[in-house]
Design a protein around this motif. Structure first.
Motif, PDB file in Angstrom:
ATOM      1  N   ASN A 216       0.839  -1.196   0.000  1.00 29.46           N
ATOM      2  CA  ASN A 216       0.000   0.000   0.000  1.00 29.46           C
ATOM      3  C   ASN A 216       0.876   1.249   0.000  1.00 29.46           C
ATOM      4  O   ASN A 216       2.110   1.163  -0.018  1.00 29.46           O
ATOM      5  N   HIS A 217       0.241   2.439   0.036  1.00 30.65           N
ATOM      6  CA  HIS A 217       0.993   3.691  -0.051  1.00 30.65           C
ATOM      7  C   HIS A 217       1.969   3.852   1.113  1.00 30.65           C
ATOM      8  O   HIS A 217       3.101   4.320   0.938  1.00 30.65           O
ATOM      9  N   SER A 218       1.530   3.483   2.298  1.00 33.85           N
ATOM     10  CA  SER A 218       2.386   3.615   3.472  1.00 33.85           C
ATOM     11  C   SER A 218       3.618   2.713   3.362  1.00 33.85           C
ATOM     12  O   SER A 218       4.739   3.135   3.682  1.00 33.85           O
ATOM     13  N   GLU A 219       3.420   1.497   2.895  1.00 38.68           N
ATOM     14  CA  GLU A 219       4.537   0.558   2.760  1.00 38.68           C
ATOM     15  C   GLU A 219       5.499   0.992   1.662  1.00 38.68           C
ATOM     16  O   GLU A 219       6.714   0.818   1.782  1.00 38.68           O
ATOM     17  N   TRP A 220       4.982   1.579   0.596  1.00 33.52           N
ATOM     18  CA  TRP A 220       5.858   2.124  -0.446  1.00 33.52           C
ATOM     19  C   TRP A 220       6.680   3.299   0.092  1.00 33.52           C
ATOM     20  O   TRP A 220       7.845   3.478  -0.279  1.00 33.52           O
ATOM     21  N   ALA A 221       6.071   4.091   0.981  1.00 30.75           N
ATOM     22  CA  ALA A 221       6.802   5.203   1.599  1.00 30.75           C
ATOM     23  C   ALA A 221       7.971   4.673   2.424  1.00 30.75           C
ATOM     24  O   ALA A 221       9.083   5.218   2.383  1.00 30.75           O
ATOM     25  N   HIS A 222       7.715   3.608   3.198  1.00 26.96           N
ATOM     26  CA  HIS A 222       8.784   2.982   3.977  1.00 26.96           C
ATOM     27  C   HIS A 222       9.872   2.435   3.049  1.00 26.96           C
ATOM     28  O   HIS A 222      11.068   2.565   3.329  1.00 26.96           O
ATOM     29  N   LEU A 223       9.464   1.839   1.935  1.00 22.47           N
ATOM     30  CA  LEU A 223      10.418   1.262   0.989  1.00 22.47           C
ATOM     31  C   LEU A 223      11.281   2.351   0.343  1.00 22.47           C
ATOM     32  O   LEU A 223      12.495   2.185   0.172  1.00 22.47           O
ATOM     33  N   LEU A 224      10.658   3.479   0.006  1.00 17.32           N
ATOM     34  CA  LEU A 224      11.409   4.602  -0.558  1.00 17.32           C
ATOM     35  C   LEU A 224      12.397   5.165   0.462  1.00 17.32           C
ATOM     36  O   LEU A 224      13.530   5.528   0.109  1.00 17.32           O
ATOM     37  N   PHE A 225      11.979   5.234   1.722  1.00 17.63           N
ATOM     38  CA  PHE A 225      12.888   5.694   2.769  1.00 17.63           C
ATOM     39  C   PHE A 225      14.086   4.759   2.881  1.00 17.63           C
ATOM     40  O   PHE A 225      15.236   5.205   2.984  1.00 17.63           O
ATOM     41  N   LEU A 226      13.838   3.454   2.854  1.00 19.08           N
ATOM     42  CA  LEU A 226      14.920   2.475   2.956  1.00 19.08           C
ATOM     43  C   LEU A 226      15.881   2.598   1.780  1.00 19.08           C
ATOM     44  O   LEU A 226      17.098   2.471   1.943  1.00 19.08           O
ATOM     45  N   GLY A 227      15.344   2.834   0.589  1.00 19.33           N
ATOM     46  CA  GLY A 227      16.205   2.938  -0.585  1.00 19.33           C
ATOM     47  C   GLY A 227      16.996   4.232  -0.635  1.00 19.33           C
ATOM     48  O   GLY A 227      18.219   4.225  -0.796  1.00 19.33           O
ATOM     49  N   VAL A 228      16.297   5.355  -0.461  1.00 19.62           N
ATOM     50  CA  VAL A 228      16.935   6.676  -0.605  1.00 19.62           C
ATOM     51  C   VAL A 228      17.825   7.004   0.584  1.00 19.62           C
ATOM     52  O   VAL A 228      19.010   7.336   0.423  1.00 19.62           O
ATOM     53  N   PHE A 229      17.279   6.920   1.793  1.00 24.75           N
ATOM     54  CA  PHE A 229      18.012   7.392   2.968  1.00 24.75           C
ATOM     55  C   PHE A 229      18.919   6.329   3.596  1.00 24.75           C
ATOM     56  O   PHE A 229      20.009   6.658   4.068  1.00 24.75           O
ATOM     57  N   VAL A 230      18.459   5.066   3.603  1.00 25.68           N
ATOM     58  CA  VAL A 230      19.222   4.018   4.284  1.00 25.68           C
ATOM     59  C   VAL A 230      20.304   3.424   3.384  1.00 25.68           C
ATOM     60  O   VAL A 230      21.461   3.309   3.783  1.00 25.68           O
ATOM     61  N   SER A 231      19.918   3.048   2.157  1.00 26.79           N
ATOM     62  CA  SER A 231      20.889   2.440   1.247  1.00 26.79           C
ATOM     63  C   SER A 231      21.679   3.481   0.464  1.00 26.79           C
ATOM     64  O   SER A 231      22.748   3.166  -0.070  1.00 26.79           O
ATOM     65  N   GLY A 232      21.164   4.705   0.369  1.00 25.35           N
ATOM     66  CA  GLY A 232      21.841   5.741  -0.401  1.00 25.35           C
ATOM     67  C   GLY A 232      22.565   6.758   0.458  1.00 25.35           C
ATOM     68  O   GLY A 232      23.793   6.736   0.601  1.00 25.35           O
ATOM     69  N   ILE A 233      21.807   7.656   1.063  1.00 28.94           N
ATOM     70  CA  ILE A 233      22.395   8.785   1.783  1.00 28.94           C
ATOM     71  C   ILE A 233      23.230   8.339   2.976  1.00 28.94           C
ATOM     72  O   ILE A 233      24.310   8.898   3.226  1.00 28.94           O
ATOM     73  N   ALA A 234      22.775   7.342   3.745  1.00 23.67           N
ATOM     74  CA  ALA A 234      23.500   6.917   4.948  1.00 23.67           C
ATOM     75  C   ALA A 234      24.906   6.414   4.602  1.00 23.67           C
ATOM     76  O   ALA A 234      25.888   6.778   5.257  1.00 23.67           O
ATOM     77  N   TYR A 235      25.029   5.572   3.570  1.00 30.17           N
ATOM     78  CA  TYR A 235      26.349   5.087   3.157  1.00 30.17           C
ATOM     79  C   TYR A 235      27.220   6.243   2.670  1.00 30.17           C
ATOM     80  O   TYR A 235      28.426   6.284   2.927  1.00 30.17           O
ATOM     81  N   TRP A 236      26.609   7.172   1.957  1.00 31.55           N
ATOM     82  CA  TRP A 236      27.327   8.346   1.445  1.00 31.55           C
ATOM     83  C   TRP A 236      27.877   9.181   2.602  1.00 31.55           C
ATOM     84  O   TRP A 236      29.051   9.548   2.619  1.00 31.55           O
ATOM     85  N   TYR A 237      27.024   9.463   3.580  1.00 28.56           N
ATOM     86  CA  TYR A 237      27.450  10.272   4.728  1.00 28.56           C
ATOM     87  C   TYR A 237      28.497   9.551   5.578  1.00 28.56           C
ATOM     88  O   TYR A 237      29.381  10.187   6.159  1.00 28.56           O
ATOM     89  N   TRP A 238      28.373   8.229   5.680  1.00 22.42           N
ATOM     90  CA  TRP A 238      29.377   7.455   6.433  1.00 22.42           C
ATOM     91  C   TRP A 238      30.763   7.623   5.786  1.00 22.42           C
ATOM     92  O   TRP A 238      31.769   7.806   6.470  1.00 22.42           O
ATOM     93  N   GLY A 239      30.790   7.571   4.453  1.00 23.43           N
ATOM     94  CA  GLY A 239      32.044   7.785   3.731  1.00 23.43           C
ATOM     95  C   GLY A 239      32.588   9.185   3.917  1.00 23.43           C
ATOM     96  O   GLY A 239      33.806   9.379   4.069  1.00 23.43           O
ATOM     97  N   LYS A 240      31.704  10.184   3.933  1.00 28.12           N
ATOM     98  CA  LYS A 240      32.139  11.570   4.120  1.00 28.12           C
ATOM     99  C   LYS A 240      32.739  11.777   5.513  1.00 28.12           C
ATOM    100  O   LYS A 240      33.720  12.507   5.679  1.00 28.12           O
ATOM    101  N   SER A 241      32.157  11.134   6.519  1.00 29.28           N
ATOM    102  CA  SER A 241      32.686  11.283   7.879  1.00 29.28           C
ATOM    103  C   SER A 241      34.052  10.619   8.010  1.00 29.28           C
ATOM    104  O   SER A 241      34.928  11.114   8.718  1.00 29.28           O
ATOM    105  N   LEU A 242      34.255   9.479   7.309  1.00 27.27           N
ATOM    106  CA  LEU A 242      35.536   8.776   7.368  1.00 27.27           C
ATOM    107  C   LEU A 242      36.646   9.531   6.645  1.00 27.27           C
ATOM    108  O   LEU A 242      37.827   9.250   6.851  1.00 27.27           O
ATOM    109  N   GLU A 243      36.276  10.494   5.792  1.00 23.87           N
ATOM    110  CA  GLU A 243      37.293  11.318   5.137  1.00 23.87           C
ATOM    111  C   GLU A 243      38.024  12.202   6.149  1.00 23.87           C
ATOM    112  O   GLU A 243      39.184  12.565   5.952  1.00 23.87           O
TER     113      GLU A 243
END
Length: 305
Positions: A216-243
């Motif tokens: 449903n719409h709510s579950e797709w919202a959770h899935l988008l959050f997992l893709g964009v923020f968890v699998s994308g931005i979080a890994y990116w920011y982790w790399g930036k902090s390690l710099e």
């Protein structure tokens, strides 16, 4: 002063990454009723890779990389994305959330040891004290949230979760030591893309795409959050902090993950706030501040400015 500001900014990047990963447990729980764990990973990496590609195009980063660094990216992608997520997804099938919560706290310990051996970072008394406090806080939150005691039963899930924490420590140290001469956003994109490629056979085997129509719409919202923020931005920011920061200090932010999970569970799942959980969170924060001893003076200088 510029150096202090860069360290403070790097600390914020690590904090945001951990916050996204902490909330991810709530979003994952919301979606797992419809998707199996492995199909969920494929969709996450697919959304994350697409989002990072759009960011790269908007920022006009070059996607071309030297053949010299392809093995580096392959190793990082396999360890930090594919193996790490696969180990945790498999482990969570046989151990409870409480056990997973305190087992994850081994990762900073492994990172400190590996950083001392390969990055020549030093162990200090404040760092050791802060780590003990943070582990204590994690144990308090993990056990009180689930109402389960700490379990030491040796099984395959236990071993896989310990391996995942060691694997993440190796990934963090490698990401710091390899010094790939490309922006963290470029490195993260290729790692996420590799994660998508390596996990795609799972969704084919399980015919996971058939379950997408059930969301449903709510579950797709959770899935988008997992893709964009968890699998994308979080890994990116982790790399930036390690710099900027030492790998051992960045890893200490992992202890804040249960706090982010607790806050998300209270706000989104209406879990009750227990006083002992708050105490555990305060203990974790004190431990992390002790290890990252410069955070407090940096914060004060930043506020004054």
């Amino acid at each position: 002063m510029t150096n202090n500001k860069s360290k403070f900014t790097a600390s914020l990047y690590a904090l945001m990454a951990i916050s996204f990963w902490g909330v991810s447990f709530v979003s994952t729980k919301a979606v797992l009723g419809k998707l199996d764990p492995y199909s969920l990973l494929v969709i996450r990496f697919g959304i994350g890779a697409l989002f990072l590609l759009l960011l790269l195009l908007l920022q006009r980063h070059r996607l071309q990389i030297s053949i010299k660094y392809v093995p580096h990216l392959l190793v990082l992608g396999i360890l930090g994305v594919f193996v790490h997520q696969l180990l945790q997804a498999t482990a969570l099938l046989t151990i409870n959330a409480s056990a997973a919560g305190w087992l994850i706290s081994f990762s900073p310990v492994f990172t400190v040891i590996l950083s001392m051996l390969f990055l020549h970072e030093k162990m200090s008394i404040p760092k050791a004290v802060g780590m003990v406090l943070a582990v204590t806080g994690v144990l308090i939150i993990s056990t009180t949230r689930t109402g389960q005691s700490i379990q030491f039963t040796m099984n395959i899930g236990f071993l896989l979760m310990v391996l995942s924490t060691l694997n993440w420590a190796i990934y963090s140290v490698l990401l710091k030591s390899l010094k790939i001469p490309y922006p963290p956003l470029v490195v993260t994109f290729y790692m996420c893309l590799l994660g998508l490629i390596l996990t795609t056979p799972f969704i084919i085997r399980n015919r996971g795409w058939e379950d997408l129509s059930m969301l449903n719409h709510s579950e797709w919202a959770h899935l988008l959050f997992l893709g964009v923020f968890v699998s994308g931005i979080a890994y990116w920011y982790w790399g930036k902090s390690l710099e900027v920061l030492e790998a051992s200090k960045v890893s200490m932010f992992l202890y804040l993950e249960p706090i982010a999970t607790l806050i998300a569970a209270v706000l989104l799942l209406n879990e009750k706030v227990l006083l002992i959980s708050v105490a555990g969170g305060i203990i974790i924060i004190i431990g992390v501040i002790i290890v990252n001893g410069q955070l407090v003076p940096m914060l004060l200088r930043f506020i004054k400015k």
